[in-house]
Design an enzyme around this catalytic site. Structure first.
Site, PDB file in Angstrom:
ATOM      1  N   GLY A   1      27.248 -79.133  19.736  1.00  0.00           N
ATOM      2  CA  GLY A   1      28.030 -78.030  20.279  1.00  0.00           C
ATOM      3  C   GLY A   1      27.260 -76.720  20.308  1.00  0.00           C
ATOM      4  CD  GLU A   2      29.637 -72.504  17.266  1.00  0.00           C
ATOM      5  OE1 GLU A   2      29.444 -71.310  17.577  1.00  0.00           O
ATOM      6  OE2 GLU A   2      30.597 -72.895  16.602  1.00  0.00           O
TER       7      GLU A   2
ATOM      8  N   GLY B   1      23.456 -76.583  19.263  1.00  0.00           N
ATOM      9  CA  GLY B   1      22.352 -77.213  19.977  1.00  0.00           C
ATOM     10  C   GLY B   1      22.424 -78.727  20.031  1.00  0.00           C
TER      11      GLY B   1
ATOM     12  CG  ASP C   1      31.686 -84.945  30.403  1.00  0.00           C
ATOM     13  OD1 ASP C   1      31.208 -85.991  29.918  1.00  0.00           O
ATOM     14  OD2 ASP C   1      32.874 -84.613  30.246  1.00  0.00           O
TER      15      ASP C   1
END
Length: 309
Positions: free
Chosen positions: A207-208, A210, A238
């Site tokens: 996610g945030e 990496g 996606d």
């Protein structure tokens, strides 16, 4: 020009985040993958299914991005797959409010004849049996098969998932899913175990924070670009997969070096996706914006290490 075959959902989403909410809007894994991959010089096609309630303007949007939509089946008197979700304040967790499979429940994918020899196959998040069915229809061995999946299939279709894993080159999942699939908390150990299941490359999305790329003893980490505002994380994974597979399809040469670049391109495009609700940002995104942000990624990740004497 190389060919990219995309398999996944084309759907309706209804999304609520701390910043607002939407009614039914365009969504689906294949939609985000296709819009992302459209930024590369490849011939792409989507294999999916929708109902007759799916607006022609959405199909035209995909076609106008030079995506072959002949593999999107339109079921008369059928309803399109629908998902509704509520994101919590941190945007890292969400509750599914409603899932209506509709036409997806009886989906039998049909690969267009001119894409049965595609160079790269991007298997979006679907039942493993559907993913296997697509691979069985190919007439030539692809240069690369990329698979995205989720914990839901690990819970209810693990045997089928393990069968398709034997036939893919790259698996993209998040850190929670990697731990569930492998039974290991350490992501390094998790990747080692997943390698034994078939995939030569394992991409673990955080996610945030990496993404990690594993290929036997080789490891690469790409950070996520710090953003001032994140409105809607739907489709970011996606979009990442579309950038990743689109770049590799364009290059045509599958090396660890190109994989690293693909991770950056995927992360770059995903950073745009979260800036507005649904597909809105990806629909309007232009090449200049993409290239400018790639330069930001370069500044973020490149440095010279000076060893202390």
């Amino acid at each position: 020009m190389n060919k990219l075959l995309i398999v996944g959902t084309v759907a309706f989403d209804a999304i609520e985040t701390p910043f607002g909410k939407t009614d039914k809007i365009l969504g689906g894994a294949a939609t985000y993958i296709g819009l992302s991959a459209a930024h590369f010089n490849v011939k792409s096609a989507i294999v999916s299914v929708v109902g007759n309630d799916f607006p022609q303007e959405y199909l035209s949007l995909l076609a106008n991005k030079n995506i072959d939509i002949s593999g999107i089946e339109v079921v008369k008197d059928g309803k399109t797959f629908f998902w509704s979700g509520l994101y919590h304040n941190d945007l890292n967790s969400r509750d599914t409010l409603d899932t209506q499979l509709n036409v997806l429940a009886d989906f039998n994918p049909v690969v267009p004849e001119n894409f049965k020899d595609a160079d790269v196959i991007m298997l979006g998040n679907l039942h493993p049996n559907i993913q296997i069915s697509v691979l069985d229809q190919l007439t030539a061995q692809p240069k690369l098969v990329v698979l995205d999946t989720m914990n839901f299939w690990m819970d209810c279709a693990l045997d089928e998932l393990k069968q398709v894993l034997k036939r893919v080159d790259v698996l993209t999942i998040n850190d929670e899913e990697a731990r569930q699939l492998s039974g290991e908390y350490s992501l390094v150990k998790a990747a080692e175990i997943i390698h034994t299941m078939g995939p030569k490359y394992v991409v673990i999305k955080k996610g945030e924070h990496g993404a990690l790329l594993f290929n036997n003893t080789q490891v690469f980490f790409a950070p996520a670009l710090p953003l001032k505002e994140v409105f809607d994380p739907t489709g970011a994974g996606d979009t990442f997969a579309g950038g990743f597979s689109g770049y590799l399809a364009q290059q045509g040469n599958i090396t660890f070096h190109n994989m690293k670049n693909a991770i950056i391109h995927g992360s770059n495009l995903a950073s745009f996706c979260v800036e507005k609700f649904g597909t809105e940002r990806m629909e309007q995104l232009n090449k200049e914006e993409v290239n400018n942000r790639l330069q930001q990624f370069k500044m973020l990740t490149q440095f010279n290490i000076e060893l202390a004497e």
